[in-house]
Design an enzyme around this catalytic site. Structure first.
Site, PDB file in Angstrom:
ATOM      1  N   GLU A 101     -18.379  77.250   3.024  1.00  0.00           N
ATOM      2  CA  GLU A 101     -17.639  78.057   2.065  1.00  0.00           C
ATOM      3  C   GLU A 101     -16.324  77.384   1.682  1.00  0.00           C
ATOM      4  OE1 GLU A 101     -19.338  82.502   3.087  1.00  0.00           O
ATOM      5  OE2 GLU A 101     -17.372  81.968   3.877  1.00  0.00           O
ATOM      6  N   CYS A 114      -8.896  76.329  -0.540  1.00  0.00           N
ATOM      7  CA  CYS A 114      -9.129  76.170   0.895  1.00  0.00           C
ATOM      8  C   CYS A 114     -10.468  75.469   1.083  1.00  0.00           C
ATOM      9  CB  CYS A 114      -9.126  77.540   1.576  1.00  0.00           C
ATOM     10  SG  CYS A 114      -9.326  77.464   3.363  1.00  0.00           S
ATOM     11  N   CYS A 121     -17.972  75.097  13.438  1.00  0.00           N
ATOM     12  CA  CYS A 121     -16.832  74.542  14.172  1.00  0.00           C
ATOM     13  C   CYS A 121     -17.149  74.575  15.664  1.00  0.00           C
ATOM     14  CB  CYS A 121     -15.557  75.339  13.891  1.00  0.00           C
ATOM     15  SG  CYS A 121     -14.074  74.632  14.667  1.00  0.00           S
ATOM     16  N   CYS A 125     -12.387  78.957  18.853  1.00  0.00           N
ATOM     17  CA  CYS A 125     -11.201  79.823  18.859  1.00  0.00           C
ATOM     18  C   CYS A 125     -11.658  81.272  18.794  1.00  0.00           C
ATOM     19  CB  CYS A 125     -10.295  79.482  17.671  1.00  0.00           C
ATOM     20  SG  CYS A 125      -9.585  77.824  17.769  1.00  0.00           S
ATOM     21  N   CYS A 128     -11.696  83.669  15.447  1.00  0.00           N
ATOM     22  CA  CYS A 128     -12.148  83.077  14.182  1.00  0.00           C
ATOM     23  C   CYS A 128     -13.636  83.333  13.976  1.00  0.00           C
ATOM     24  CB  CYS A 128     -11.864  81.577  14.178  1.00  0.00           C
ATOM     25  SG  CYS A 128     -12.345  80.767  12.635  1.00  0.00           S
ATOM     26  N   LEU A 229      -1.072  77.631  15.949  1.00  0.00           N
ATOM     27  CA  LEU A 229      -0.429  77.853  17.244  1.00  0.00           C
ATOM     28  C   LEU A 229      -0.927  79.146  17.894  1.00  0.00           C
ATOM     29  CD1 LEU A 229       1.716  76.616  19.132  1.00  0.00           C
ATOM     30  CD2 LEU A 229       3.413  78.028  17.970  1.00  0.00           C
ATOM     31  N   CYS A 349      -8.374  84.368   5.567  1.00  0.00           N
ATOM     32  CA  CYS A 349      -8.197  83.393   6.648  1.00  0.00           C
ATOM     33  C   CYS A 349      -8.933  83.859   7.898  1.00  0.00           C
ATOM     34  CB  CYS A 349      -6.710  83.235   6.940  1.00  0.00           C
ATOM     35  SG  CYS A 349      -6.343  81.963   8.148  1.00  0.00           S
TER      36      CYS A 349
END
Length: 378
Positions: A101, A114, A121, A125, A128, A229, A349
């Site tokens: 995407e 973006c 991935c 995380c 996400c 972070l 996001c």
């Protein structure tokens, strides 16, 4: 549907895989002058042309040679959708049933694209949505820059004239620094005057914190850096971003300081996703303030968590978010609050998922947890 990829034999070369020097070298192999490569490059990126026959200032003999040996192949658009706030998302087909995407976010003074760097991935995380999809492979240079090509064609972007895309952020699916060579080649095309011609400050790479590759990036290409972070103490950050176990905060911040030493006129953006009761309390703000005092020229970008099906996290309430931001601002930490965009089409996001033929078994594990949770609820 827009921008169908050209069907071609496997022997042909996709010209989107080359940066300027690579294209010059390829044309030399064809027995052509290097300036011919730059001529064609203008057609590809300035006029967004993928048909050699339409490149009218290129000789017929060369056009025939190009037709026989190469092609301009952006990803195929499987699906595209606009949000009520003007955000636009493309689902782009890869090989073997995979898809990624890309998202365009319009604002009054800029238009930000973006871009994804991997199919899925591998970093896992915890907050996400992409992480739940697992990982399949890195994208090629053509597949990275092709996302911008598709969006630019759709939006009517004209390099150096009608810029609909003024900024690019490598913040889509994947960890860009784990696909270093292809991503840096694509970013060089974003920056090149014969490519999309963006300034260094308008091309940003976001990383979860691969310390050696941050150092390598600073030596390789002039772009902006953002660091995911999300916590300012190692225990919590390791829980949220497992990569922190390998490269803890002290090492990460040291690499950021080296980046600033090499690029003294630049800044770094530290991204901090606010999750209810997890990292949004006053003590978390104090830890972040202490960390940021070492880098007074850098800024914090606060991101309200964007929920997705099956997540255990929740978005912090508006009052908590405002209090967190105020605490940072009162301590003279430059702090921005990112407005959630495109969440009605899952384009915000942390929400990008695509279609990933998972090689890590993470999809199966996530679905098992969902099923177990549903059973308990029942």
């Amino acid at each position: 549907m827009m921008n169908q990829a050209i069907s071609t034999t496997s022997e042909k070369v996709n010209l989107l895989d080359f940066d300027r020097q690579g294209l010059r070298d390829f044309f030399a192999q064809l027995g052509e002058k290097p300036y011919r490569a730059e001529q064609v490059m203008k057609w590809i990126y300035h006029r967004l042309e993928d048909n050699f026959e339409n490149m009218t200032d290129v000789g017929k003999t060369l056009r025939a040679k190009l037709e026989a040996s190469c092609y301009v192949g952006p990803p195929k658009t499987l699906f595209e959708k606009g949000a009520v706030d003007g955000t636009h998302k493309w689902l782009l087909g890869m090989d073997g049933g995979n898809a990624i995407e890309a998202v365009y976010i319009p604002e009054p003074t800029r238009g930000t694209l973006c871009v994804s760097s991997q199919v899925g991935c591998g970093l896992n995380c915890q907050f996400c949505s992409t992480a739940t999809q697992g990982f399949n492979r890195n994208l090629s240079t053509a597949e990275v820059i092709g996302q911008m090509w598709v969006a630019a064609k759709y939006l009517g972007n004209v390099t150096h004239q009608n810029r609909r895309i003024t900024n690019v952020v490598m913040m889509g699916m994947g960890e860009p620094l784990l696909n270093f060579d292809n991503v840096t080649k694509a970013m060089s095309l974003m920056r090149d005057d014969l490519g999309f011609g963006l300034a260094a400050k308008r091309v940003t790479l976001s990383t979860a914190g691969l310390v050696p590759m941050i150092d390598k990036l600073s030596e390789t290409i002039d772009v902006s850096l953002a660091v995911s972070l999300h916590a300012a103490n190692d225990e919590l950050r390791t829980e949220l971003v497992p990569l922190n176990k390998r490269y803890p905060i002290a090492e990460l911040m040291a690499s950021c300081q080296r980046w600033l030493d090499r690029k003294p006129r630049t800044s770094i953006t530290f991204e901090y996703t606010l999750m209810k009761g997890v990292n949004d309390q006053p003590e978390h703000a104090r830890q972040l303030i202490k960390l940021m005092r070492r880098m007074p020229t850098c800024k914090v970008n606060l991101i309200p968590f964007n929920p997705f099906p099956g997540t255990r996290f929740e978005r912090s309430d508006a009052e908590t978010i405002r209090a967190f931001q105020t605490q940072l601002l009162n301590a003279h930490v430059l702090t921005m609050l990112r407005r959630t965009r495109g969440d009605d089409i899952d384009a915000a996001c942390g929400q990008l998922k695509g279609q990933v033929l998972d090689r890590t078994r993470r999809q199966a594990e996530f679905r098992k947890r969902l099923d177990e949770g549903a059973s308990h609820a029942a």
